[in-house]
Design a protein around this motif. Sequence first.
Motif, PDB file in Angstrom:
ATOM      1  N   UNK A 145      71.163 -66.777   8.373  1.00 34.46           N
ATOM      2  CA  UNK A 145      71.999 -65.634   8.721  1.00 34.46           C
ATOM      3  C   UNK A 145      72.238 -65.560  10.225  1.00 34.46           C
ATOM      4  N   UNK A 146      71.170 -65.636  11.011  1.00 32.09           N
ATOM      5  CA  UNK A 146      71.331 -65.510  12.456  1.00 32.09           C
ATOM      6  C   UNK A 146      72.069 -66.712  13.054  1.00 32.09           C
ATOM      7  N   UNK A 147      71.803 -67.901  12.534  1.00 32.77           N
ATOM      8  CA  UNK A 147      72.515 -69.083  13.016  1.00 32.77           C
ATOM      9  C   UNK A 147      73.997 -68.995  12.660  1.00 32.77           C
ATOM     10  N   UNK A 148      74.298 -68.467  11.474  1.00 35.51           N
ATOM     11  CA  UNK A 148      75.690 -68.329  11.052  1.00 35.51           C
ATOM     12  C   UNK A 148      76.437 -67.288  11.877  1.00 35.51           C
ATOM     13  N   UNK A 149      75.738 -66.246  12.302  1.00 33.20           N
ATOM     14  CA  UNK A 149      76.380 -65.269  13.177  1.00 33.20           C
ATOM     15  C   UNK A 149      76.803 -65.911  14.492  1.00 33.20           C
ATOM     16  N   UNK A 150      75.923 -66.703  15.049  1.00 31.72           N
ATOM     17  CA  UNK A 150      76.235 -67.375  16.310  1.00 31.72           C
ATOM     18  C   UNK A 150      77.366 -68.382  16.132  1.00 31.72           C
ATOM     19  N   UNK A 151      77.282 -69.211  15.107  1.00 28.34           N
ATOM     20  CA  UNK A 151      78.338 -70.199  14.897  1.00 28.34           C
ATOM     21  C   UNK A 151      79.641 -69.524  14.484  1.00 28.34           C
ATOM     22  N   UNK A 152      79.554 -68.368  13.835  1.00 31.94           N
ATOM     23  CA  UNK A 152      80.749 -67.626  13.454  1.00 31.94           C
ATOM     24  C   UNK A 152      81.574 -67.190  14.651  1.00 31.94           C
ATOM     25  N   UNK A 155      83.815 -64.761   7.851  1.00 30.23           N
ATOM     26  CA  UNK A 155      82.966 -64.064   6.887  1.00 30.23           C
ATOM     27  C   UNK A 155      82.665 -64.936   5.673  1.00 30.23           C
ATOM     28  N   UNK A 156      83.646 -65.713   5.213  1.00 26.18           N
ATOM     29  CA  UNK A 156      83.408 -66.629   4.098  1.00 26.18           C
ATOM     30  C   UNK A 156      82.383 -67.692   4.482  1.00 26.18           C
ATOM     31  N   UNK A 157      82.486 -68.187   5.698  1.00 22.68           N
ATOM     32  CA  UNK A 157      81.552 -69.210   6.163  1.00 22.68           C
ATOM     33  C   UNK A 157      80.147 -68.645   6.292  1.00 22.68           C
ATOM     34  N   UNK A 158      80.027 -67.443   6.843  1.00 21.17           N
ATOM     35  CA  UNK A 158      78.707 -66.817   6.971  1.00 21.17           C
ATOM     36  C   UNK A 158      78.100 -66.611   5.582  1.00 21.17           C
ATOM     37  N   UNK A 159      78.885 -66.086   4.647  1.00 21.05           N
ATOM     38  CA  UNK A 159      78.386 -65.863   3.295  1.00 21.05           C
ATOM     39  C   UNK A 159      77.945 -67.174   2.665  1.00 21.05           C
ATOM     40  N   UNK A 160      78.773 -68.214   2.776  1.00 14.91           N
ATOM     41  CA  UNK A 160      78.437 -69.513   2.171  1.00 14.91           C
ATOM     42  C   UNK A 160      77.187 -70.103   2.817  1.00 14.91           C
ATOM     43  N   UNK A 161      77.065 -70.009   4.133  1.00 16.84           N
ATOM     44  CA  UNK A 161      75.880 -70.539   4.819  1.00 16.84           C
ATOM     45  C   UNK A 161      74.611 -69.828   4.359  1.00 16.84           C
ATOM     46  N   UNK A 162      74.677 -68.516   4.266  1.00 11.39           N
ATOM     47  CA  UNK A 162      73.496 -67.756   3.848  1.00 11.39           C
ATOM     48  C   UNK A 162      73.160 -68.043   2.385  1.00 11.39           C
ATOM     49  N   UNK A 163      74.176 -68.110   1.531  1.00 10.05           N
ATOM     50  CA  UNK A 163      73.924 -68.372   0.110  1.00 10.05           C
ATOM     51  C   UNK A 163      73.306 -69.751  -0.095  1.00 10.05           C
ATOM     52  N   UNK A 164      73.969 -70.786   0.421  1.00 13.63           N
ATOM     53  CA  UNK A 164      73.439 -72.135   0.221  1.00 13.63           C
ATOM     54  C   UNK A 164      72.171 -72.362   1.041  1.00 13.63           C
ATOM     55  N   UNK A 165      72.064 -71.689   2.175  1.00 17.46           N
ATOM     56  CA  UNK A 165      70.837 -71.762   2.957  1.00 17.46           C
ATOM     57  C   UNK A 165      69.657 -71.151   2.230  1.00 17.46           C
ATOM     58  N   UNK A 166      69.893 -70.074   1.481  1.00 13.52           N
ATOM     59  CA  UNK A 166      68.797 -69.467   0.715  1.00 13.52           C
ATOM     60  C   UNK A 166      68.361 -70.385  -0.424  1.00 13.52           C
ATOM     61  N   UNK A 167      69.317 -71.053  -1.056  1.00 11.17           N
ATOM     62  CA  UNK A 167      68.956 -72.012  -2.108  1.00 11.17           C
ATOM     63  C   UNK A 167      68.172 -73.186  -1.535  1.00 11.17           C
ATOM     64  N   UNK A 168      68.621 -73.704  -0.408  1.00 18.83           N
ATOM     65  CA  UNK A 168      67.913 -74.804   0.245  1.00 18.83           C
ATOM     66  C   UNK A 168      66.541 -74.339   0.727  1.00 18.83           C
ATOM     67  N   UNK A 169      66.462 -73.098   1.188  1.00 20.41           N
ATOM     68  CA  UNK A 169      65.188 -72.562   1.674  1.00 20.41           C
ATOM     69  C   UNK A 169      64.155 -72.442   0.570  1.00 20.41           C
ATOM     70  N   UNK A 170      64.601 -72.210  -0.657  1.00 15.69           N
ATOM     71  CA  UNK A 170      63.653 -72.161  -1.776  1.00 15.69           C
ATOM     72  C   UNK A 170      62.933 -73.495  -1.896  1.00 15.69           C
ATOM     73  N   UNK A 171      63.706 -74.568  -1.870  1.00 13.14           N
ATOM     74  CA  UNK A 171      63.130 -75.903  -2.043  1.00 13.14           C
ATOM     75  C   UNK A 171      62.225 -76.260  -0.869  1.00 13.14           C
ATOM     76  N   UNK A 172      62.717 -76.042   0.344  1.00 12.87           N
ATOM     77  CA  UNK A 172      61.945 -76.420   1.530  1.00 12.87           C
ATOM     78  C   UNK A 172      60.709 -75.529   1.653  1.00 12.87           C
ATOM     79  N   UNK A 173      60.826 -74.241   1.327  1.00  7.41           N
ATOM     80  CA  UNK A 173      59.671 -73.341   1.405  1.00  7.41           C
ATOM     81  C   UNK A 173      58.591 -73.754   0.410  1.00  7.41           C
ATOM     82  N   UNK A 174      58.989 -74.225  -0.761  1.00  7.10           N
ATOM     83  CA  UNK A 174      58.001 -74.718  -1.729  1.00  7.10           C
ATOM     84  C   UNK A 174      57.236 -75.914  -1.163  1.00  7.10           C
ATOM     85  N   UNK A 175      57.940 -76.792  -0.495  1.00  4.63           N
ATOM     86  CA  UNK A 175      57.303 -77.981   0.074  1.00  4.63           C
ATOM     87  C   UNK A 175      56.379 -77.606   1.226  1.00  4.63           C
ATOM     88  N   UNK A 176      56.858 -76.743   2.117  1.00  6.36           N
ATOM     89  CA  UNK A 176      56.082 -76.385   3.307  1.00  6.36           C
ATOM     90  C   UNK A 176      54.888 -75.510   2.958  1.00  6.36           C
TER      91      UNK A 176
END
Length: 180
Positions: free
Chosen positions: A85-92, A150-171
């Motif tokens: 979310x915060x990275x997407x705000x900056x890149x937005x 706004x579409x890019x921020x939403x997409x980044x947060x959505x797909x980032x949350x899905x990716x974060x599930x996988x990476x958080x399980x590993x870490x």
Amino acid sequence: MLREAPKKSIARYAMEYGVYFGIYLIVKFALTTFSLNNFVANFVSEVLLIAIPFILYYIMRHYKKQDGGNVRFSQLWMFGIFLFFFASLLSGVAEYVYYRYINPTYIEMQMAAVLDLIEKMTQAQDSEMLQVMRDGLAKGGAPSPIEMVFQTIWANVFFGSLLSIIIALIVSRKKKIKTL
């Protein structure tokens, strides 16, 4: 009497790391926009896209170490969502400046290119749906720069949350100590 420094919150860590990750996303976006005419920029942009899970893994590991190693899966997942979310705000902000001031026709050009690609892939030159889409684009049906951001921020947060599930399980896995 010495006081302990107050522990930072997940959001605070995500903001700090989000600045660096946001700069990374800005570089990736810049290379993506240059990739239309440059093969090297396209290749580097794709490499940066593929590297996102590895960078997220590195950032989450670093966060876990800074927080003493006692971080649960849910905390890591929330950290990943906040980070995107915060990275997407900056890149937005950078994307908005590009869409609005540097290349105002970029969105329309990309949509026209997508319609051409659909036409070539389906061999449907006389398709009524394609004609409706082209007419809509000609009448100003392309999203505005702020809508794209706004579409890019939403997409980044959505797909980032899905990716974060996988990476958080590993870490979050605890390493077992091997005994002889």
